[in-house]
Design a protein around this motif. Structure first.
Motif, PDB file in Angstrom:
ATOM      1  N   ARG A 202      -6.595  56.875  -9.619  1.00 58.87           N
ATOM      2  CA  ARG A 202      -5.903  57.053  -8.368  1.00 58.87           C
ATOM      3  C   ARG A 202      -6.330  58.520  -8.096  1.00 58.87           C
ATOM      4  N   ARG A 203      -7.063  59.260  -8.998  1.00 57.47           N
ATOM      5  CA  ARG A 203      -7.558  60.704  -8.609  1.00 57.47           C
ATOM      6  C   ARG A 203      -8.805  60.562  -7.939  1.00 57.47           C
TER       7      ARG A 203
ATOM      8  N   HIS B 214      -8.106  59.671  -4.506  1.00 54.81           N
ATOM      9  CA  HIS B 214      -7.657  60.704  -3.872  1.00 54.81           C
ATOM     10  C   HIS B 214      -9.109  61.716  -3.252  1.00 54.81           C
ATOM     11  N   GLU B 215      -9.981  61.602  -4.086  1.00 50.32           N
ATOM     12  CA  GLU B 215     -11.135  62.352  -3.370  1.00 50.32           C
ATOM     13  C   GLU B 215     -11.681  61.441  -2.195  1.00 50.32           C
TER      14      GLU B 215
ATOM     15  N   LEU C 232      -9.664  60.220  -0.032  1.00 51.25           N
ATOM     16  CA  LEU C 232      -9.024  60.383   1.279  1.00 51.25           C
ATOM     17  C   LEU C 232      -8.868  61.878   1.379  1.00 51.25           C
ATOM     18  N   ASP C 233      -9.469  62.721   0.815  1.00 48.80           N
ATOM     19  CA  ASP C 233      -9.302  64.127   0.931  1.00 48.80           C
ATOM     20  C   ASP C 233     -10.433  64.381   2.303  1.00 48.80           C
TER      21      ASP C 233
ATOM     22  N   ARG D  58     -16.950  60.808   0.823  1.00 48.41           N
ATOM     23  CA  ARG D  58     -15.736  59.869   0.600  1.00 48.41           C
ATOM     24  C   ARG D  58     -15.902  58.107   0.464  1.00 48.41           C
TER      25      ARG D  58
ATOM     26  N   GLU E 132      -4.136  51.129   0.333  1.00 50.26           N
ATOM     27  CA  GLU E 132      -4.244  52.489   0.879  1.00 50.26           C
ATOM     28  C   GLU E 132      -5.830  52.445   0.967  1.00 50.26           C
TER      29      GLU E 132
ATOM     30  N   HIS F 221      -7.457  52.973   4.556  1.00 49.54           N
ATOM     31  CA  HIS F 221      -8.262  54.485   4.997  1.00 49.54           C
ATOM     32  C   HIS F 221      -9.658  54.139   5.329  1.00 49.54           C
TER      33      HIS F 221
END
Length: 248
Positions: free
Chosen positions: A31-32, A35-36, A38-39, A47, A104, A108
């Motif tokens: 998940r982390r 997150h990178e 999605l940042d 990304r 997600e 995205h």
């Protein structure tokens, strides 16, 4: 007076409340990684790279950890993990945690990263998006580069379901005998030596009248999206392709 010693309750280290599940903990690590991607502070191509890493991590996770859990279910293993879960309960928990993450990821890419790529002149096109000239180019590319290396494998009572190698791209094809109208199922593996995307020559890099963009197209589109192109597969099968799908 001497001070009475405080009584410290004894901790039962076998209690499941003190432990994290190994598989779910790994998903939180991934998940982390997501997150990178999605940042918004992360560079665009970075990304994309993190989205790819997220997927490749899941590939290994399913090939190793989920596969092991499925084997335990088939073997009726009932041993609990330190956090108190059975193999079926772990599979259910993995599904509940992972499905929203994958949704997600796809959302995205389609709603954020893909439009951002277009702004920078990078187009990922489906067959339906191509002009007639681009379709002709792709059909010629298919004829010369892809078609000669495809090997269909029939699946029927005389041919057991073929082995599907890990991480391979495959087409599931239903063909119909033109004389008997009988349908047959076949599998076509796309060799890994072929490019997953095709770059058009400069003169065909046009989208909505704009030129000089490095457009990319899926090389298999010409044989899977248009019925008019089904004859490209027909030469390898005894019958005309009726339906074409894919799995990985």
């Amino acid at each position: 007076m001497a001070r009475a010693k405080e009584t410290v309750p004894e901790i039962n280290l076998s209690d499941s409340q003190y432990y994290f599940n190994r598989e779910l903990s790994w998903l939180e690590f991934n998940r982390r990684v997501l997150h990178e991607a999605l940042d918004a502070r992360t560079l665009l191509l970075e990304r994309l790279k993190f989205l790819a890493i997220f997927s490749s991590n899941l590939d290994e996770f399913f090939m190793v950890r989920v596969a092991a859990l499925k084997q335990q279910v088939e073997a009726s293993v009932s041993t609990l993990t330190p956090d108190g879960r059975t193999p079926p309960e772990q599979l259910d928990a993995i599904s509940q945690v992972l499905r929203p993450m994958v949704v997600e990821q796809h959302r995205h890419f389609e709603q954020v990263l893909r439009p951002a790529l277009i702004e920078h002149g990078v187009y990922l096109l489906n067959y339906i998006d191509l002009s007639q000239e681009q379709r002709l180019y792709l059909q010629d590319f298919y004829e010369k580069r892809i078609f000669p290396v495809l090997t269909p494998l029939a699946v029927d009572p005389g041919h057991p379901f073929p082995f599907i190698s890990n991480l391979s791209l495959n087409l599931a094809v239903v063909v119909k005998d033109p004389e008997t109208e009988e349908e047959h199922f076949a599998r076509v593996k796309v060799p890994s030596s072929l490019p997953r995307f095709v770059t058009f020559p400069t003169e065909l890099r046009q989208v909505d009248g704009k030129s000089k963009h490095p457009d990319l197209a899926r090389p298999i589109a010409a044989c899977s999206h248009k019925r008019d192109d089904a004859d490209l597969l027909e030469r390898r099968f005894s019958g005309r392709p009726e339906r074409v799908g894919g799995w990985r």
